[in-house]
Structures are given as C-alpha cells and as structure tokens.
Motif scaffolding. Sequence first.
Motif, PDB file in Angstrom:
ATOM      1  N   PHE A  17       2.795   7.672   3.482  1.00  0.00           N
ATOM      2  CA  PHE A  17       3.585   6.529   3.923  1.00  0.00           C
ATOM      3  C   PHE A  17       3.282   6.165   5.375  1.00  0.00           C
ATOM      4  N   VAL A  18       2.924   7.168   6.176  1.00  0.00           N
ATOM      5  CA  VAL A  18       2.567   6.896   7.578  1.00  0.00           C
ATOM      6  C   VAL A  18       1.254   6.125   7.647  1.00  0.00           C
TER       7      VAL A  18
ATOM      8  N   TYR B 206      11.700   3.243   1.600  1.00  0.00           N
ATOM      9  CA  TYR B 206      10.423   3.415   2.293  1.00  0.00           C
ATOM     10  C   TYR B 206      10.318   2.559   3.557  1.00  0.00           C
ATOM     11  N   VAL B 207      10.503   1.247   3.392  1.00  0.00           N
ATOM     12  CA  VAL B 207      10.364   0.342   4.538  1.00  0.00           C
ATOM     13  C   VAL B 207      11.709   0.238   5.236  1.00  0.00           C
ATOM     14  N   THR B 208      12.135   1.334   5.814  1.00  0.00           N
ATOM     15  CA  THR B 208      13.442   1.392   6.467  1.00  0.00           C
ATOM     16  C   THR B 208      13.275   1.476   7.981  1.00  0.00           C
ATOM     17  N   ALA B 209      14.346   1.140   8.679  1.00  0.00           N
ATOM     18  CA  ALA B 209      14.317   1.250  10.144  1.00  0.00           C
ATOM     19  C   ALA B 209      14.072   2.694  10.559  1.00  0.00           C
TER      20      ALA B 209
ATOM     21  N   GLY C  75       0.794  -1.216   0.000  1.00  0.00           N
ATOM     22  CA  GLY C  75       0.000   0.000   0.000  1.00  0.00           C
ATOM     23  C   GLY C  75       0.830   1.272   0.000  1.00  0.00           C
ATOM     24  N   LEU C  76       2.084   1.165   0.465  1.00  0.00           N
ATOM     25  CA  LEU C  76       2.984   2.313   0.433  1.00  0.00           C
ATOM     26  C   LEU C  76       3.201   2.831  -0.977  1.00  0.00           C
TER      27      LEU C  76
ATOM     28  N   HIS D 139      10.991   3.892  12.760  1.00  0.00           N
ATOM     29  CA  HIS D 139      11.285   4.588  14.018  1.00  0.00           C
ATOM     30  C   HIS D 139      10.503   5.896  14.114  1.00  0.00           C
ATOM     31  N   LYS D 140      10.409   6.628  12.994  1.00  0.00           N
ATOM     32  CA  LYS D 140       9.654   7.885  12.991  1.00  0.00           C
ATOM     33  C   LYS D 140       8.201   7.648  13.369  1.00  0.00           C
ATOM     34  N   VAL D 141       7.618   6.612  12.790  1.00  0.00           N
ATOM     35  CA  VAL D 141       6.211   6.301  13.101  1.00  0.00           C
ATOM     36  C   VAL D 141       6.089   5.848  14.548  1.00  0.00           C
TER      37      VAL D 141
END
Length: 216
Positions: free
Chosen positions: A128-129, A99-102, A36-37, A106-108
């Motif tokens: 992306f959130v 996109y699918v990074t640590a 979905g990203l 972490h931000k989310v």
Amino acid sequence: MTLAAGSFAPLETAGPAVVWLIVLTFVFLECAVIIGLFLPGDSLLITAGIVLAGHSSGSAHVWALSAGAAVAAIAGNQVGYRIGLRTGHHLVARRGGRYVTAENLHKVNVLLDRHGFLSVLVARWIPFVRTLCPLVAGAAGMNHRMYTVASSLGALAWAPVLLLIGFYAGEFLQRVPWLMPAVLAVMVVCLIVGTVLGIRHYRQEMAKPPVDYTVD
C-alpha cells in the motif's frame, strides 16, 4: 523447453505477449494511481515469471520483461508524483475507508519526512505504501531528483527480482510433470479473483465521503 502436457492451456496458447501486456499495465497502474492499491502486483510478477518459464523463449522474455516492468514502474512513479504535485499539498482521503484514509496518508507522510531517500527506496516492497508514496512525495514537494533516483533504484530491484524468482521457481516446478500446471492454475485463479475483488474494493472505497488531508 515447453509447458508440460496437460498444462494450463490458456496460458500455453496465449504466449508471452499477453504476459507482457498484463504485467506492464498492472505495474504502471500500481505505481501511478490509487486503483493500484487494490491490484495484486507482487503475486502477478511471480506468476508471470512462472508462466514464462514454460515457454521456449521464456529465458529471453523474462529478462526483457524485467527491464520493461522496471521502466513501467519508474514511469508510474513519475505520474503519481506529478499528480501529487498538482494537488498543492492537499490529497483526498476517504472517511471510513480502509486504505485511502487520512491515517494511512499520514503514516506515509511521516515515513517520507523522517527517512526521505531511504523511505522511497524501501516503499517499493510495501504494497500500500508503494502506491501512496509517489502521491505523498509529490504533494509534499519532495526534491524531484532525489525522489527519481530513489524510486528508480527501487523499481530496478523490485520487478526483476520478483519476475526472476517466479521464473526459476517455474523451471524447478517443471521437473514434476503434474506440479507446474497445478500451481499455475491455482495462482492464476487467485490473481483473477484478487483483481475482481480489488476492483470491487476500489469502488467501495471511492464511494466513501471525501475528506481533505494536508501534506506537511
């Protein structure tokens, strides 16, 4: 009200049923799983509203689809939460990904930790959130009732607002005979290209080396 002469023919003949199928599928995927990203959810909803504005039954369909899309988003959020919950505080990020990074996880995670209910509500409007939030919330063990209320309220605002923006914009565009088909054609081409590129980027992202990310 019908589409103006010379309009984007495939959409004129496809009918609202195709719009329903595409919208509900995309909305669910965008809210439930990582792919979905990479899907153009916001622009899809606006385009769907414009398309429905050109059909005689568009007014009824846009309100019904608003409810259906909200339900699809709520269901997707629950699936994403359950997937995150089953990971037991561990999510798989991609080393060297975009996109699918640590870092993004972490931000989310920090956003949810600091703002809780409000962050889930606002996350609906941040592409992306919107996809990562359910996974992180589940992995973090966020209170399910609070998460459900926040994500549901967000879904009830997000999908209907964008669909109705598109619908009323479409009604305005129909006042200029050549403008409606031109705008519609451009937006549909952009959606198709965006989806193809999104799937390509998704495959590239998933090909990156996996790395474990622990959710606090």
